[in-house]
Motif scaffolding. Sequence first.
Motif, PDB file in Angstrom:
ATOM      1  N   VAL A  91       0.836  -1.199   0.000  1.00 50.18           N
ATOM      2  CA  VAL A  91       0.000   0.000   0.000  1.00 50.18           C
ATOM      3  C   VAL A  91       0.871   1.249   0.000  1.00 50.18           C
ATOM      4  CG1 VAL A  91      -1.699   1.308   1.325  1.00 50.18           C
ATOM      5  CG2 VAL A  91      -1.916  -1.162   1.122  1.00 50.18           C
ATOM      6  N   ILE A  92       1.899   1.271   0.819  1.00 49.47           N
ATOM      7  CA  ILE A  92       2.779   2.434   0.898  1.00 49.47           C
ATOM      8  C   ILE A  92       3.478   2.680  -0.430  1.00 49.47           C
ATOM      9  CG2 ILE A  92       4.922   3.260   1.946  1.00 49.47           C
ATOM     10  CD1 ILE A  92       3.880   2.164   4.578  1.00 49.47           C
ATOM     11  N   LEU A  93       3.815   1.617  -1.124  1.00 52.89           N
ATOM     12  CA  LEU A  93       4.489   1.763  -2.410  1.00 52.89           C
ATOM     13  C   LEU A  93       3.622   2.518  -3.409  1.00 52.89           C
ATOM     14  CD1 LEU A  93       7.190   0.980  -3.658  1.00 52.89           C
ATOM     15  CD2 LEU A  93       6.077  -1.014  -4.611  1.00 52.89           C
ATOM     16  N   GLN A  94       2.322   2.476  -3.238  1.00 51.78           N
ATOM     17  CA  GLN A  94       1.426   3.178  -4.157  1.00 51.78           C
ATOM     18  C   GLN A  94       1.507   4.697  -4.017  1.00 51.78           C
ATOM     19  OE1 GLN A  94       0.132   1.464  -6.642  1.00 51.78           O
ATOM     20  NE2 GLN A  94       1.226  -0.178  -5.613  1.00 51.78           N
ATOM     21  N   ALA A  95       2.166   5.183  -2.979  1.00 52.19           N
ATOM     22  CA  ALA A  95       2.386   6.622  -2.845  1.00 52.19           C
ATOM     23  C   ALA A  95       3.269   7.144  -3.968  1.00 52.19           C
ATOM     24  CB  ALA A  95       3.008   6.936  -1.485  1.00 52.19           C
ATOM     25  N   GLN A  96       3.881   6.241  -4.717  1.00 46.98           N
ATOM     26  CA  GLN A  96       4.703   6.626  -5.864  1.00 46.98           C
ATOM     27  C   GLN A  96       3.886   7.458  -6.850  1.00 46.98           C
ATOM     28  OE1 GLN A  96       6.444   3.337  -7.999  1.00 46.98           O
ATOM     29  NE2 GLN A  96       6.537   4.489  -9.882  1.00 46.98           N
ATOM     30  N   ALA A  97       2.606   7.193  -6.983  1.00 49.25           N
ATOM     31  CA  ALA A  97       1.768   7.934  -7.931  1.00 49.25           C
ATOM     32  C   ALA A  97       1.782   9.426  -7.624  1.00 49.25           C
ATOM     33  CB  ALA A  97       0.342   7.398  -7.890  1.00 49.25           C
ATOM     34  N   PHE A  98       1.726   9.777  -6.352  1.00 52.00           N
ATOM     35  CA  PHE A  98       1.739  11.189  -5.968  1.00 52.00           C
ATOM     36  C   PHE A  98       3.063  11.845  -6.350  1.00 52.00           C
ATOM     37  CE2 PHE A  98      -1.047   9.019  -2.920  1.00 52.00           C
ATOM     38  CZ  PHE A  98      -2.221   9.704  -3.170  1.00 52.00           C
ATOM     39  N   PHE A  99       4.161  11.173  -6.025  1.00 54.69           N
ATOM     40  CA  PHE A  99       5.478  11.744  -6.302  1.00 54.69           C
ATOM     41  C   PHE A  99       5.768  11.817  -7.797  1.00 54.69           C
ATOM     42  CE2 PHE A  99       5.943  10.072  -1.965  1.00 54.69           C
ATOM     43  CZ  PHE A  99       6.261  11.265  -1.334  1.00 54.69           C
ATOM     44  N   THR A 100       5.317  10.836  -8.550  1.00 57.16           N
ATOM     45  CA  THR A 100       5.548  10.839  -9.989  1.00 57.16           C
ATOM     46  C   THR A 100       4.904  12.059 -10.634  1.00 57.16           C
ATOM     47  OG1 THR A 100       5.645   8.432 -10.041  1.00 57.16           O
ATOM     48  CG2 THR A 100       5.204   9.538 -12.126  1.00 57.16           C
ATOM     49  N   ILE A 101       3.663  12.315 -10.312  1.00 62.50           N
ATOM     50  CA  ILE A 101       2.957  13.454 -10.897  1.00 62.50           C
ATOM     51  C   ILE A 101       3.544  14.769 -10.386  1.00 62.50           C
ATOM     52  CG2 ILE A 101       0.724  14.634 -10.990  1.00 62.50           C
ATOM     53  CD1 ILE A 101      -0.550  11.832 -11.078  1.00 62.50           C
ATOM     54  N   LEU A 102       3.855  14.836  -9.111  1.00 60.23           N
ATOM     55  CA  LEU A 102       4.441  16.049  -8.528  1.00 60.23           C
ATOM     56  C   LEU A 102       5.794  16.372  -9.166  1.00 60.23           C
ATOM     57  CD1 LEU A 102       4.285  18.268  -6.324  1.00 60.23           C
ATOM     58  CD2 LEU A 102       5.496  16.668  -4.827  1.00 60.23           C
ATOM     59  N   PHE A 103       6.677  15.382  -9.260  1.00 57.95           N
ATOM     60  CA  PHE A 103       7.999  15.612  -9.857  1.00 57.95           C
ATOM     61  C   PHE A 103       7.896  15.962 -11.337  1.00 57.95           C
ATOM     62  CE2 PHE A 103      10.095  12.791  -6.444  1.00 57.95           C
ATOM     63  CZ  PHE A 103      10.218  13.878  -5.596  1.00 57.95           C
TER      64      PHE A 103
END
Length: 134
Positions: A91-103
């Motif tokens: 579940v925590i790994l799915q936080a990647q979506a936020f960082f990908t779009i932000l970066f």
Amino acid sequence: MKIRDFILAVIVIVIWGVNFTVIKLGLSEIPPILLVSLRYTFASLPAIIFIKRPETSWKYIVAYGMTVGVGQFSCLFCAVNLGMPAGISSVILQAQAFFTILFAAILFKEQIKISQLIGLMVAVIGLFFGAFPI
């Protein structure tokens, strides 16, 4: 949706879910960074043969490999090795979506699309219900 597509989607979901249990089992015998190295070596060798290289410069390919492959998964494997449950790590790994779009918006000046915002809202709702079950 065609039945073939549905079956392929279920296969991907099962492989993704089992992946974290296998990580946990692997870490009982192999140090985290070595396991990350083995994972990416054995995943990339078949990919080199069967998948065409993206039409982008090598610096972006290497940067992606280093941030996701080395950075993200090294942290994940170390956290699981220190005791993070396999289910929570997925579940925590799915936080990647936020960082990908932000970066992408900050570093590459990409416009955030409505569909991406909707996807992020769905992800936030999922993380919320994961953190605070009904």
